[in-house]
Motif scaffolding. Structure first.
Motif, PDB file in Angstrom:
ATOM      1  N   PHE A   1       0.830  -1.195   0.000  1.00 59.24           N
ATOM      2  CA  PHE A   1       0.000   0.000   0.000  1.00 59.24           C
ATOM      3  C   PHE A   1       0.872   1.255   0.000  1.00 59.24           C
ATOM      4  O   PHE A   1       2.013   1.234   0.450  1.00 59.24           O
ATOM      5  CB  PHE A   1      -0.911   0.017   1.226  1.00 59.24           C
ATOM      6  CG  PHE A   1      -1.701  -1.249   1.411  1.00 59.24           C
ATOM      7  CD1 PHE A   1      -2.687  -1.599   0.503  1.00 59.24           C
ATOM      8  CD2 PHE A   1      -1.440  -2.093   2.472  1.00 59.24           C
ATOM      9  CE1 PHE A   1      -3.413  -2.764   0.670  1.00 59.24           C
ATOM     10  CE2 PHE A   1      -2.160  -3.261   2.647  1.00 59.24           C
ATOM     11  CZ  PHE A   1      -3.148  -3.605   1.736  1.00 59.24           C
TER      12      PHE A   1
ATOM     13  N   ARG B   1       0.618  -9.114  -4.659  1.00 63.85           N
ATOM     14  CA  ARG B   1       0.586  -8.109  -5.731  1.00 63.85           C
ATOM     15  C   ARG B   1       0.431  -8.778  -7.093  1.00 63.85           C
ATOM     16  O   ARG B   1       1.131  -8.427  -8.064  1.00 63.85           O
ATOM     17  CB  ARG B   1       1.840  -7.250  -5.685  1.00 63.85           C
ATOM     18  CG  ARG B   1       2.117  -6.743  -4.273  1.00 63.85           C
ATOM     19  CD  ARG B   1       3.370  -5.937  -4.153  1.00 63.85           C
ATOM     20  NE  ARG B   1       3.782  -5.895  -2.742  1.00 63.85           N
ATOM     21  CZ  ARG B   1       4.655  -5.046  -2.256  1.00 63.85           C
ATOM     22  NH1 ARG B   1       5.223  -4.163  -3.042  1.00 63.85           N
ATOM     23  NH2 ARG B   1       4.985  -5.084  -0.980  1.00 63.85           N
TER      24      ARG B   1
ATOM     25  N   GLN C   1      -8.011  -1.612   1.493  1.00 65.57           N
ATOM     26  CA  GLN C   1      -8.521  -2.968   1.358  1.00 65.57           C
ATOM     27  C   GLN C   1      -9.906  -2.993   0.735  1.00 65.57           C
ATOM     28  O   GLN C   1     -10.705  -2.075   0.926  1.00 65.57           O
ATOM     29  CB  GLN C   1      -8.597  -3.644   2.737  1.00 65.57           C
ATOM     30  CG  GLN C   1      -7.253  -3.947   3.363  1.00 65.57           C
ATOM     31  CD  GLN C   1      -7.400  -4.721   4.655  1.00 65.57           C
ATOM     32  OE1 GLN C   1      -6.897  -4.320   5.689  1.00 65.57           O
ATOM     33  NE2 GLN C   1      -8.083  -5.851   4.600  1.00 65.57           N
TER      34      GLN C   1
ATOM     35  N   TYR D   1      -2.979  -9.258  -0.276  1.00 59.45           N
ATOM     36  CA  TYR D   1      -2.476  -8.035  -0.903  1.00 59.45           C
ATOM     37  C   TYR D   1      -0.961  -8.089  -1.162  1.00 59.45           C
ATOM     38  O   TYR D   1      -0.484  -7.580  -2.165  1.00 59.45           O
ATOM     39  CB  TYR D   1      -2.805  -6.823  -0.024  1.00 59.45           C
ATOM     40  CG  TYR D   1      -4.284  -6.713   0.228  1.00 59.45           C
ATOM     41  CD1 TYR D   1      -5.117  -6.086  -0.690  1.00 59.45           C
ATOM     42  CD2 TYR D   1      -4.867  -7.278   1.363  1.00 59.45           C
ATOM     43  CE1 TYR D   1      -6.482  -6.010  -0.490  1.00 59.45           C
ATOM     44  CE2 TYR D   1      -6.233  -7.202   1.583  1.00 59.45           C
ATOM     45  CZ  TYR D   1      -7.041  -6.571   0.657  1.00 59.45           C
ATOM     46  OH  TYR D   1      -8.392  -6.504   0.863  1.00 59.45           O
TER      47      TYR D   1
ATOM     48  N   GLU E   1      -6.110 -12.626  -8.369  1.00 61.26           N
ATOM     49  CA  GLU E   1      -6.582 -11.922  -7.184  1.00 61.26           C
ATOM     50  C   GLU E   1      -6.772 -12.830  -5.969  1.00 61.26           C
ATOM     51  O   GLU E   1      -6.945 -12.336  -4.860  1.00 61.26           O
ATOM     52  CB  GLU E   1      -7.893 -11.199  -7.502  1.00 61.26           C
ATOM     53  CG  GLU E   1      -7.724 -10.102  -8.544  1.00 61.26           C
ATOM     54  CD  GLU E   1      -9.018  -9.380  -8.826  1.00 61.26           C
ATOM     55  OE1 GLU E   1     -10.065  -9.850  -8.344  1.00 61.26           O
ATOM     56  OE2 GLU E   1      -8.981  -8.364  -9.522  1.00 61.26           O
TER      57      GLU E   1
ATOM     58  N   ASP F   1      -2.973 -13.156   3.824  1.00 61.59           N
ATOM     59  CA  ASP F   1      -2.807 -11.821   3.255  1.00 61.59           C
ATOM     60  C   ASP F   1      -2.953 -11.905   1.741  1.00 61.59           C
ATOM     61  O   ASP F   1      -2.116 -12.509   1.059  1.00 61.59           O
ATOM     62  CB  ASP F   1      -1.434 -11.275   3.649  1.00 61.59           C
ATOM     63  CG  ASP F   1      -1.213  -9.842   3.210  1.00 61.59           C
ATOM     64  OD1 ASP F   1      -1.963  -9.359   2.343  1.00 61.59           O
ATOM     65  OD2 ASP F   1      -0.287  -9.199   3.737  1.00 61.59           O
TER      66      ASP F   1
END
Length: 819
Positions: A295, A581, A503, A578, A585, A576
């Motif tokens: 992020f 990357r 998020q 995220y 997805e 997690d």
């Protein structure tokens, strides 16, 4: 028993309840006398004014009547331009009154007096004006949802006198600094505040019961303001700035900037603020860090226009004003191309905001800003030709808020944000319904929101639509309090064009409970304990993304030293989605169960020498993996004018695991790594008086990462050893910032500010670990930038100009000459 006896017994039983619920009232009166703000109260208008007294303690001993030796007496009068306050603070030891000089809005170590005004008397919003015993002003806006916001600044006048019986404050607060309905007979919410700093005691005229969360509804009442004819509220603040830039790789060059701020009172309730050709060159630097997360780093807003009076625009948390004119991303170019003139910011053309509230309690806010089209030159290194590419198109940012207040403690709001980019670029629109509902006695609260985002991306075949929502219910009064709630965000919710959101595609549930004391006991002056838990799940797979329980204690002992302790347990493995990357997805990383704890100690700042210390540790259920560190911050107040604060932060992460790259086969590459971060800051100030200040702010940040195991992410969230990826992905970041400023408020609203700044940023893959060489490289390198600037802002009141002799002589009708 006779009926008469029943009547008197009933009255006797109800009398305490009636007295408790009855609000304190202060009657004011108008005056035609010219009031000189000198702290002496020698005008005849003050003699017969009604007195507010009998202050009650807010903390630490909530509800205790102020001692006779420290009684406080306050009077209010008014005319057509302003309200005037005269406050006398008695003190049996006036030589011990604390009065540290400092910048505006910094309370520091000093006694204070304040007046809290709510022109609508609706229990929702207060304009707060404070003056320290050193004469330093603080002003801010209070709302129950966001607390005190001292980024708001008004133009008002005050004067302090230290006497042989205590100290006095005289204040003039123009109507331009307030908001109230267009009524002939005004009824305002009113409270007064006094802080006796050496005893760490706070008092208010109308009791602020600490068992009740909302402070504004506990205010008293100001009556007597009638038939005022307020003057035109038109203020012009022109500015001129001169900048000199240099570094070792280029010659010194200068830049002149000029512009104007405009403040116009559309009526007594609504105000227009506008900036023409903004200049934010002297705003505080950002505390940039080496960001290894998935992020972006979020920064505080330091530009006054976007911080002053923006509480209404914060409804629904849809607005992140740093998006407006933010540092643009680099364009993606070919390997043989170079961007020649990447700007640090996108220049704003103008910005304005209109805000206010109708008689019925409907708040209306509009914020609009326009940034200019920005292009960069891109050079082809093979052919030595250049082309022009649009980095950011002409862009309009707009926010609309409708906020209906009712029952003095509740509100429902409709918020809309819109970003429109000229040409074939992405546009965005986000709307939210926000509610904050409280029972009549302010014992229970229901709050929440529902958000809908719509993205029109020119290059996508389908528009992007998403929703987000949360719901909360809780008890908000008493020593014991609790709340429960839930959150939801769909996969396609996106408010990042004008907001910030990290998020999506999750839902979660939480529960909080807390306990506090409102009066001191034999050990503590204050005590607060909080227990909360949270569980979060991925919408698509049902896997748990977060799950913890946290316990915190915060206390103040009898010497007014502060202690804090907290522990968090994450008992389950979480996933997690995220950090990988990935375009896939549903890829995730498994995070092992862990626990962390911290301790915080802050000694009483009343002492000349004080210390803050904060050790912390996180242990993972994985061999050798843990985080630990501490913050150490000593401070010394040499005198009421000179002080110095040093802060050292150390943070180490052992066997941390994180993403580093994708290889040529599109595998997701992670590394097991160690990271060490040192941050050193120095803050110093010297105040010549309450209007002239020198301030020093120095920061050196050094963070380095060494990867010792290269890993490939597997579909089950685990890793296997990777022996083929050999690229050096170690990181070393050195940041240096130094600001030395001088500011002089030479007249109300008018300021001269001088800034010297130097800064540098060095990133490398190859480095050594010697602290001395890293700080030397940060300070002595060809990328060290120097900035020297002088800025002058001058406040012009239309009414002052209109009533001046020069204006009258200039506009006086000329006599006609007859032949």
């Amino acid at each position: 028993m006779p009926k008469k006896s029943y009547f008197f017994i009933t009255l006797f039983l109800l009398f305490p309840c009636l007295v408790f619920s009855q609000k304190k009232t202060l009657q004011t009166r108008s005056t035609d006398t010219k009031i000189i703000i000198d702290g002496k109260f020698d005008e005849s208008a003050w003699k017969d004014a009604e007195v507010a007294t009998d202050f009650l303690m807010i903390e630490p001993d909530n509800g205790k009547l102020i001692a006779d030796a420290k009684k406080t007496e306050v009077k209010i009068i008014y005319d057509n331009s302003a309200v005037y306050i005269a406050a006398t603070m008695y003190d049996d030891e006036p030589n011990k009154i604390l009065k540290e000089f400092t910048l505006r809005d910094d309370f520091a170590v000093a006694d204070h007096f304040g007046v809290l005004l709510n022109g609508y008397n609706d229990g929702q919003q207060e304009f707060r004006f404070f003056v320290s015993a050193a004469g330093v002003q603080q002003d801010g806006v209070y709302t129950e949802s966001y607390g005190e916001d001292f980024s708001w600044d008004a133009i008002w006048d005050s004067h302090v006198e230290i006497t042989n019986f205590g100290w006095t404050v005289e204040m003039r607060i123009p109507y331009a600094a307030l908001r109230f309905p267009p009524e002939k007979k005004q009824t305002w919410g009113l409270n007064f505040y006094r802080e006796i700093r050496r005893d760490r005691q706070q008092y208010s005229w109308s009791l602020l019961d600490r068992k009740i969360e909302n402070e504004s509804i506990q205010a008293g009442v100001l009556e007597g303001i009638e038939n005022i004819e307020t003057p035109t509220r038109l203020f012009l603040i022109p500015y001129a700035s001169q900048y000199l830039y240099s570094n070792t790789s280029q010659k010194t060059y200068g830049e002149f900037r000029g512009g104007m701020d405009i403040k116009y009172g559309i009526n007594d309730a609504f105000t227009l603020d506008a900036i023409l050709i903004p200049d934010f060159g002297q705003t505080k630097f950002d505390n940039v860090e080496l960001n290894l997360t998935a992020f972006e780093q979020q920064f505080a807003e330091n530009r006054p226009f976007f911080t002053e009076g923006t509480d209404m625009f914060s409804k629904g948390d849809l607005l992140y004003t740093r998006r407006i004119g933010e540092t643009p991303d680099y364009l993606t170019v070919a390997d043989n191309e170079t961007v020649l003139d990447q700007p640090s910011t996108i220049r704003l053309i103008n910005a304005f905001k209109v805000s206010g509230r109708t008689k019925s309690g409907l708040g209306i806010g509009v914020l609009n800003a326009v940034s200019e089209k920005t292009s960069v030159h891109i050079r082809n290194n093979d052919t030595n030709t250049t082309r022009l590419e649009t980095l950011s198109p002409l862009t309009n940012y707009n926010v609309l808020v409708l906020d209906q207040r009712f029952r003095k403690n509740s509100s429902v709001s409709l918020v809309n944000t819109n970003v429109t980019r000229n040409g074939e670029f992405r546009d965005a629109n986000v709307s939210a319904l926000v509610w904050d509902l409280n029972t009549k006695k302010n014992t229970y609260n229901i709050s929440g929101n529902f958000k809908y985002s719509y993205i029109n991306n020119y290059f996508d075949l389908e528009d992007k639509k998403g929703i987000s929502s949360y719901f909360n219910i809780g008890e908000t009064s008493g020593k014991y309090r609790y709340s429960i709630g839930g959150v939801y965000a769909s996969d396609d919710f996106d408010n990042n064009d004008l907001g910030i959101n990290f998020q999506t595609h999750y839902h979660g549930f939480y529960a909080n409970s807390s306990y506090r004391i409102v009066n001191p006991n034999s050990v503590f002056n204050t005590f607060f304990a909080n227990l909360n838990s949270y569980t979060e799940f991925d919408n698509r797979t049902g896997r748990i993304q977060s799950g913890y329980m946290r316990l915190n204690f915060n206390t103040t002992d009898k010497k007014n030293d502060y202690f804090g302790f907290g522990a968090t347990v994450n008992p389950l493995k979480v996933y997690d989605f995220y950090e990988p990357r990935s375009f896939n997805e549903e890829r995730f990383v498994t995070i092992p169960d862990n626990y962390n704890a911290y301790f915080y100690f802050s000694s009483n700042y009343n002492r000349k020498w004080a210390l803050d210390i904060n050790p912390f540790v996180t242990k993972f259920n994985e061999k050798g993996r843990m985080n630990y560190g501490f913050v150490l911050s000593p401070r010394y107040r040499f005198s009421d004018r000179l002080s110095l604060v040093y802060n050292f932060t150390f943070n180490r992460q052992n066997n941390n695991i994180g993403w580093i790259a994708f290889d040529e086969n599109n595998n997701t590459i992670f590394a097991r790594r160690n990271r060490i971060t040192y941050t050193n800051t120095i803050q110093g100030k010297y105040s010549i008086n309450n209007k002239m200040n020198f301030n020093l702010n120095v920061r050196h940040y050094w963070s380095f990462v060494t990867n010792h195991d290269i890993l490939t992410l597997q579909d089950d969230g685990g890793f296997i050893q990777n022996t083929t990826y050999t690229e050096n992905r170690n990181s070393n970041l050195n940041l240096w910032n130094l600001d030395l400023t001088y500011s002089w408020w030479f007249a109300p609203g008018s300021q001269v500010s001088v800034l010297y700044r130097n800064n540098s940023a060095l990133f490398s893959r190859e480095f050594d670990r010697q602290f001395e060489s890293n700080i030397r490289d940060a300070v002595n390198n060809e990328n060290l930038n120097h900035v020297f600037s002088i800025s002058i802002r001058y406040f012009i009141d239309y009414n002052t100009v209109k009533n001046s002799k020069f204006y009258k002589s200039f506009t006086k009708p000329k006599e006609r000459i007859h032949f």
